[in-house]
Design a protein around this motif. Structure first.
Motif, mmCIF file in Angstrom:
data_model
loop_
_atom_site.group_PDB
_atom_site.id
_atom_site.type_symbol
_atom_site.label_atom_id
_atom_site.label_comp_id
_atom_site.label_asym_id
_atom_site.label_seq_id
_atom_site.Cartn_x
_atom_site.Cartn_y
_atom_site.Cartn_z
ATOM 1 N N VAL A 148 0.834 -1.172 -0.015
ATOM 2 C CA VAL A 148 0.074 -0.105 0.120
ATOM 3 C C VAL A 148 0.854 1.316 -0.085
ATOM 4 O O VAL A 148 0.643 2.222 -0.723
ATOM 5 N N ILE A 152 0.488 4.069 -3.208
ATOM 6 C CA ILE A 152 0.031 5.381 -2.827
ATOM 7 C C ILE A 152 1.369 6.296 -3.136
ATOM 8 O O ILE A 152 1.134 7.293 -3.816
ATOM 9 N N THR A 193 -1.358 10.135 4.436
ATOM 10 C CA THR A 193 -2.399 9.243 4.208
ATOM 11 C C THR A 193 -1.835 7.747 4.742
ATOM 12 O O THR A 193 -2.392 7.096 5.365
ATOM 13 N N ILE A 196 -1.351 7.248 8.497
ATOM 14 C CA ILE A 196 -2.633 6.876 9.212
ATOM 15 C C ILE A 196 -3.250 5.466 8.671
ATOM 16 O O ILE A 196 -3.490 4.737 9.635
ATOM 17 N N PHE A 197 -3.211 5.402 7.329
ATOM 18 C CA PHE A 197 -3.629 3.871 7.106
ATOM 19 C C PHE A 197 -2.783 2.735 7.729
ATOM 20 O O PHE A 197 -3.516 1.787 8.314
ATOM 21 N N LEU A 200 -3.336 2.650 11.535
ATOM 22 C CA LEU A 200 -4.619 1.826 11.919
ATOM 23 C C LEU A 200 -4.682 0.364 11.849
ATOM 24 O O LEU A 200 -4.999 -0.531 12.732
ATOM 25 N N ILE A 261 -4.242 17.952 10.036
ATOM 26 C CA ILE A 261 -4.946 18.301 8.665
ATOM 27 C C ILE A 261 -3.774 19.314 8.141
ATOM 28 O O ILE A 261 -3.444 19.417 6.776
ATOM 29 N N LEU A 264 -1.215 17.493 6.401
ATOM 30 C CA LEU A 264 -1.819 16.610 5.183
ATOM 31 C C LEU A 264 -2.063 17.561 4.208
ATOM 32 O O LEU A 264 -1.457 17.072 2.946
ATOM 33 N N THR A 265 -2.144 18.938 4.379
ATOM 34 C CA THR A 265 -2.360 19.821 3.232
ATOM 35 C C THR A 265 -1.039 20.616 2.780
ATOM 36 O O THR A 265 -0.990 21.174 1.678
ATOM 37 N N MET B 108 -13.330 3.917 13.237
ATOM 38 C CA MET B 108 -12.073 3.684 12.690
ATOM 39 C C MET B 108 -11.319 3.002 13.739
ATOM 40 O O MET B 108 -10.553 1.863 13.810
ATOM 41 N N PHE B 167 -12.850 7.052 7.696
ATOM 42 C CA PHE B 167 -11.408 6.906 7.185
ATOM 43 C C PHE B 167 -11.093 7.638 6.023
ATOM 44 O O PHE B 167 -10.358 8.316 5.679
ATOM 45 N N LEU B 171 -9.274 11.288 4.223
ATOM 46 C CA LEU B 171 -8.455 11.178 2.945
ATOM 47 C C LEU B 171 -9.026 12.542 2.238
ATOM 48 O O LEU B 171 -8.137 13.121 1.661
ATOM 49 N N ALA B 174 -8.353 16.018 3.229
ATOM 50 C CA ALA B 174 -6.927 16.510 3.180
ATOM 51 C C ALA B 174 -6.995 16.849 1.777
ATOM 52 O O ALA B 174 -6.232 17.909 1.274
ATOM 53 N N GLY B 177 -8.540 20.265 0.929
ATOM 54 C CA GLY B 177 -7.708 21.244 1.589
ATOM 55 C C GLY B 177 -6.597 21.774 0.818
ATOM 56 O O GLY B 177 -6.173 22.921 0.576
ATOM 57 N N ALA B 178 -6.215 20.845 -0.323
ATOM 58 C CA ALA B 178 -4.966 21.183 -1.271
ATOM 59 C C ALA B 178 -5.675 21.857 -2.572
ATOM 60 O O ALA B 178 -4.825 22.266 -3.369
ATOM 61 N N MET B 209 -7.192 11.330 -5.366
ATOM 62 C CA MET B 209 -7.442 10.719 -4.175
ATOM 63 C C MET B 209 -8.484 9.853 -4.295
ATOM 64 O O MET B 209 -8.646 8.856 -3.570
ATOM 65 N N ILE B 212 -6.696 6.543 -4.945
ATOM 66 C CA ILE B 212 -6.132 6.024 -3.753
ATOM 67 C C ILE B 212 -7.391 5.171 -3.126
ATOM 68 O O ILE B 212 -7.179 4.276 -2.561
ATOM 69 N N LEU B 216 -7.674 1.274 -2.083
ATOM 70 C CA LEU B 216 -7.887 0.745 -0.851
ATOM 71 C C LEU B 216 -9.071 0.057 -0.505
ATOM 72 O O LEU B 216 -9.105 -1.074 0.020
ATOM 73 N N THR B 295 -2.821 5.110 -10.150
ATOM 74 C CA THR B 295 -3.180 4.325 -9.094
ATOM 75 C C THR B 295 -4.300 3.278 -9.465
ATOM 76 O O THR B 295 -4.181 2.254 -9.384
#
Lengths: 271, 297, 439
Positions: A148, A152, A193, A196-197, A200, A261, A264-265, B108, B167, B171, B174, B177-178, B209, B212, B216, B295
């Motif tokens: 994974v 990614i 990402t 986090i994945f 978890l 966050i 993330l951005t 989650m 979850f 993703l 995020a 936000g970009a 995204m 991705i 998943l 992907t």
């Protein structure tokens, strides 16, 4: 869109996801018979005995620490190995690249249970001799997280505009420099990402931990399973254990959310 | 450094870890798929391709494949759109956004054991939350949510989606936000409405995204195990198994000890997953100028 | 939300306080004792308060008597234990002393040398004589004993005495009484039987009892061991399936019982939503913990006989719920067997009674007096029994056991006819017989 409608939808989903958490927290302070017989009722009596039993069992502090250690190490190892590989797949064309990439994807497609016996042999005293220590988990965790991670991150590295990488090259960066100082920071959202994945998945992982760890030195999922009874689960006590496990984690997530966050951005490419 | 020398160095750590901890066990389970092994009580006995021949005639296994396909479709058709929708809704300035985000993410981090217990209460035929809610409009309502062979897996899939939406939402948040604010401003100046902005800016910008998150989901649904194993005991095996739960039951449950046969099923799962993933990969590679993440679809 | 970080700190602090106490560590060397030279690993699944402490104390007494030996106890959860044990056995690294239910799996372990023969050791010091014969029988394979049982359980028909009185009915004595009672309680909007069959073993009790009443214990034993041409599609097994389905049609069970967990079924019984409950004696301890005042209403009878059936209605379904075996690979078998003696010592038997469970060793009258009243009643039925009908899933080979549970659930759901279910069992037994030919 109408504000009220928006809030209505969000609140609906809030009920759907927050209620279970609330239920779990309530069950943790109820009597077992009370939970079993009236699961959705208001507690007739509040007790701290379940929580006390969980904390007294003494295993959760250790398990918490073990889980954090193993997950952190596993996530870090997967990233350290996976990111350069993903970069190579994305930006350093070589012969057999596609085939090798597919080989890496294979790992995602095997159900973990059939690997338990081979892994047990590999890590046992006849093999690497790591079984029973926390080290035993890090390898398999990192290994099974690699597909994974690479998938990614390869996508993220490919999405970086060619010009940016070329510009870095002009400025005298080698491959490694380009990777470290340009590609990695730009791939921050994807890295977050992946982190986090992977975190978890490892946090909830049961089968490997059961096979490879010493049960007296377990990770959290194993420690929680101890509160299942002989024939059926002891709900109040299990919920108390789960509260001990979940609430601190959620609190940290809640407190750190703004940073997560932002992380993330922040690095995202704005064209 | 010379590129030809450098490339292997990038790959080496990953190859070492992956080869040792993933490929070796996989190779071993491939080997075991050629054995009859009523373990732990006996030694493996070589049987050639007999396990595979049996597997081709195993109705439960093929049913399990169909169930995996259903889960896959459901997670793509329900979970992903819902996650995108929630992310978009939350992207507007919202009071209590932290609360929402934390709560949405909560399922989650909740361990599966707790989720299974709670949802068994929710799905209890008479006194369950769901039946009681319906009984408000239809008094005396009772329904065997987890014991009707036609629908049990469906309800469990609902639980699975419920669990993972948060979850995927994180993703997408995020990714949202970009997206540069200027794009939306420009669209507003051009007179585009909210839906149009969503259709022509948000969704295309989310595409990497989506790739991705879809990947998943696909992999996750092909390998799914936990909640189905814990909650689907009430229906016959041809109505309850996923590939992974079937493999586990063959190998370990109640010492069924058909480890060789279970390994053969795993090899089949592997081949099926390969048949799904490879074309997707190849397609996204061909389209790569158009779909820069390369992907998934 | 501002309050959350302090909250987080508080919970983390609580956690750290909690872990300040180290877990009970049996490994800590006692002062003045010579260093341990032998290490024995001991795995069991009595991972809940009561049995867990009793076993730990027994181990402590053993370590005190043998200071050169250290025992590493590990208590697992049931499912986790099965997986872990299978993996370790397959890898050749089983624990030295392992938990077992006896029956089919133990026989397989014995046949492949995974467990040690205890027959000789049992004959010394009258150890063998302390066990209840039928319990030891479940740990015996072709005349050799491979495990020592500690816990004995019996399945009896529990009923709520007050509910029976309130509806002017008596506990059932025949199968037809059962059907009548179903009608009475169903009309009164009370579920006749509490049942949660998601894990499949609770429902299996009905089939086992009905087949026993129709065909007798011997028929099952013959079919299981492939003796005298007996098979699982013999007519009593088909009849048992028919009678089971007739109970379902008589509304004996709650809606959707196949998808309900055993805990929920017990709550139903404790909440007096159900009049009867076919369950093992272990249920009493949970009932006591969850609703202590219920025990005063709890009573039991033997499962009723069927008209014209070959089986006696005094036969009780039961088995060993906790036994211990020594691994065949154990490097110190003598010492491990010594540990088994400590695990089945009189102190342990007495403590076992004190927590309300039936020991597989003959208790002293004083110890027996410690049992809660309902358990004592069930034990009386067990003592009066002319035979012990083993649990199928304990006695049969694992694969056949799984088939039995699946087909029985199918009978309950109505997806299988009694003839189909019986035919599937017989076919599976034939296949399994080919894989493990009887010696």
């Amino acid at each position: 869109m109408k504000r009220s409608l928006r809030y209505a939808v969000l609140l609906c989903f809030l009920v759907l996801t927050a209620y279970p958490l609330l239920w779990m927290a309530l069950a943790a302070v109820r009597l077992e018979g009370d939970v079993q017989q009236n699961p959705f009722g208001i507690p007739t009596q509040v007790t701290l005995a379940n929580l006390a039993a969980v904390l007294r069992s003494g295993i959760f502090g250790k398990a918490y620490l073990n889980s954090l250690l193993v997950c952190a190490a596993g996530v870090a190892a997967a990233l350290a190995c996976g990111a350069p590989a993903a970069f190579a797949f994305a930006r350093l064309p070589f012969r057999g690249s596609q085939a090798l990439f597919l080989t890496f994807l294979l790992g995602m497609m095997i159900p973990v249970h059939v690997t338990l016996i081979p892994l047990n042999r590999l890590l046992g005293s006849a093999g690497l001799g790591l079984k029973g220590t926390l080290w035993a988990l890090i390898g398999p965790y990192a290994g099974f997280a690699l597909p994974v991670t690479i998938l990614i991150l390869r996508g993220a590295f490919e999405a970086i505009p060619r010009d940016l990488l070329d510009a870095a090259r002009m400025d005298g960066c080698g491959h490694w420099g380009t990777f470290r100082h340009v590609a990695l920071p730009l791939a921050r959202p994807a890295i977050a990402t992946v982190v986090i994945f992977n975190f978890l998945s490892m946090w909830n992982e049961f089968a490997f931990a059961l096979t490879l760890l010493d049960p007296r030195n377990p990770t959290l999922p194993i420690a929680i399973a101890r509160f299942k009874g002989e024939h059926d689960i002891e709900i109040a006590r299990t919920c108390a254990a789960l509260c001990v496990v979940v609430l601190p984690l959620l609190a940290v997530y809640c407190a750190a959310q703004r940073h997560i966050i932002r992380g993330l951005t922040a690095g995202a490419v704005k064209e | 450094m010379n590129r030809r020398l450098a490339t292997p160095l990038y790959l080496l750590p990953a190859l070492a870890v992956y080869g040792l901890f993933v490929l070796t066990p996989i190779a071993e389970s491939f080997r075991l798929s050629l054995f009859r092994w009523p373990f732990p009580s006996a030694q493996p006995v070589f049987c050639g391709l007999r396990n595979f021949a049996d597997l081709l005639r195993d109705a439960v296994f093929w049913k399990a494949c169909q169930h995996n396909a259903a889960l896959l479709l459901m997670s793509l058709a329900v979970q992903l759109p819902a996650a995108i929708a929630l992310a978009v809704l939350l992207h507007y300035p919202t009071r209590g956004r932290t609360l929402f985000r934390t709560a949405f993410f909560a399922p989650m981090v909740m361990p599966t054991a707790a989720i299974a217990v709670l949802w068994q209460f929710i799905y209890a035929p008479e006194q369950g939350l769901l039946s009681r809610l319906i009984a408000l409009v239809r008094p005396g309502f009772a329904y065997p949510w987890l014991a009707d062979p036609r629908t049990t897996l469906l309800w469990i899939f609902v639980t699975i989606c419920w669990r993972y939406i948060g979850f995927h939402m994180v993703l997408y948040m995020a990714a949202l936000g970009a997206i540069p604010e200027e794009l939306y401003e420009a669209a507003r100046l051009d007179g585009a409405g909210e839906w149009q902005a969503c259709r022509y800016i948000t969704l295309p910008m989310l595409r990497p995204m989506i790739g991705i998150s879809a990947t998943l989901s696909i992999i996750g649904s092909l390998k799914y195990f936990d909640l189905v194993y814990l909650m689907a005991g009430g229906v016959p095996e041809e109505s309850r198994e996923l590939m992974a739960t079937y493999i586990y039951r063959l190998a370990f449950d109640e010492y069924q000890g058909r480890f060789g046969y279970g390994s053969a099923a795993a090899v089949m799962l592997f081949v099926i997953a390969l048949l799904v993933i490879v074309p997707l990969q190849a397609r996204s590679r061909r389209r790569s100028p158009d779909n820069p993440t390369g992907t998934a679809p | 939300m501002r309050t959350l970080p302090p909250l987080a700190c508080a919970s983390v602090a609580a956690l750290l306080l909690g872990c300040g106490k180290p877990p009970a560590d049996t490994a800590s060397p006692k002062a003045g004792a010579p260093p341990a030279t032998i290490t024995l690993s001991f795995w069991h699944i009595m991972n809940y308060s009561g049995p867990e402490e009793i076993l730990a104390e027994a181990v402590q007494r053993f370590e005190h008597a043998y200071p050169d030996t250290r025992v590493e106890i590990q208590a697992f959860e049931n499912d986790a234990y099965k997986t872990k044990l299978a993996i370790e056995m397959a890898s050749g690294t089983p624990p030295d002393i392992l938990f077992t239910w006896g029956g089919g799996p133990l026989a397989q372990f014995a046949a492949s040398g995974h467990v040690a023969d205890l027959t000789e050791a049992l004959s010394r010091d009258g150890w063998r004589d302390r066990f209840i014969d039928q319990a030891l029988g479940i740990c015996t394979v072709r005349g050799r004993v491979f495990a020592v049982p500690l816990d004995l359980s019996a399945v009896v028909l529990w009923y709520n005495r007050e509910l029976m009185q309130a509806h002017g009915v008596k506990p059932p004595e025949t199968y037809d009484d059962l059907l009548d009672l179903c009608g009475v309680f169903h009309r009164a909007r009370i579920t006749p039987f509490a049942l949660g069959n998601m894990k499949q073993w609770p429902g299996a009790f009905y089939f086992i009892y009905l087949a026993n009443r129709c065909g007798g214990t011997e028929l099952f034993l013959d079919a299981a061991d492939g003796r005298g041409g007996a098979t699982f599609d013999a007519s009593p097994f088909v009849e048992a399936g028919e009678r089971l389905q007739r109970l379902v049609q008589a509304h004996a069970f709650p809606v959707g019982f196949n998808g309900v967990d055993v805990g929920m079924a017990r709550s139903r019984f404790l909440q007096e939503d159900a009049a009867m409950y076919l369950m093992g004696t272990w249920m009493v301890a949970r009932a006591q913990a969850e609703k202590a005042d219920f025990l005063a209403k709890l009573d039991c009878v033997p499962f009723p006989g069927v008209p014209g059936g070959k089986g006696s209605s005094r036969t009780v379904v039961g088995g060993v719920n906790c036994g211990f075996a020594v691994a065949g690979r154990c490097p110190h078998p003598e010492r491990a067997i010594e540990l088994l003696r400590f695990l089945t010592a009189p102190e342990v038997v007495e403590a076992w009674c004190r927590i309300g469970r039936i020991p597989a060793l003959r208790p002293t009258p004083e110890a027996e007096a410690l049992l809660p009243e309902p358990t004592a009643k069930a034990l009386a039925l067990l003592k009066a029994a002319d035979a012990l009908q083993p649990y199928y899933d304990q006695y049969l080979t694992p694969r056949l056991a799984a088939e039995h549970k699946k087909t029985t659930q199918g009978l309950f759901a109505g997806t299988l006819t009694p003839a189909e279910a019986a035919a599937r069992m017989a076919a599976c037994a034939r296949e399994a017989g080919q894989e493990h030919p009887p010696p």
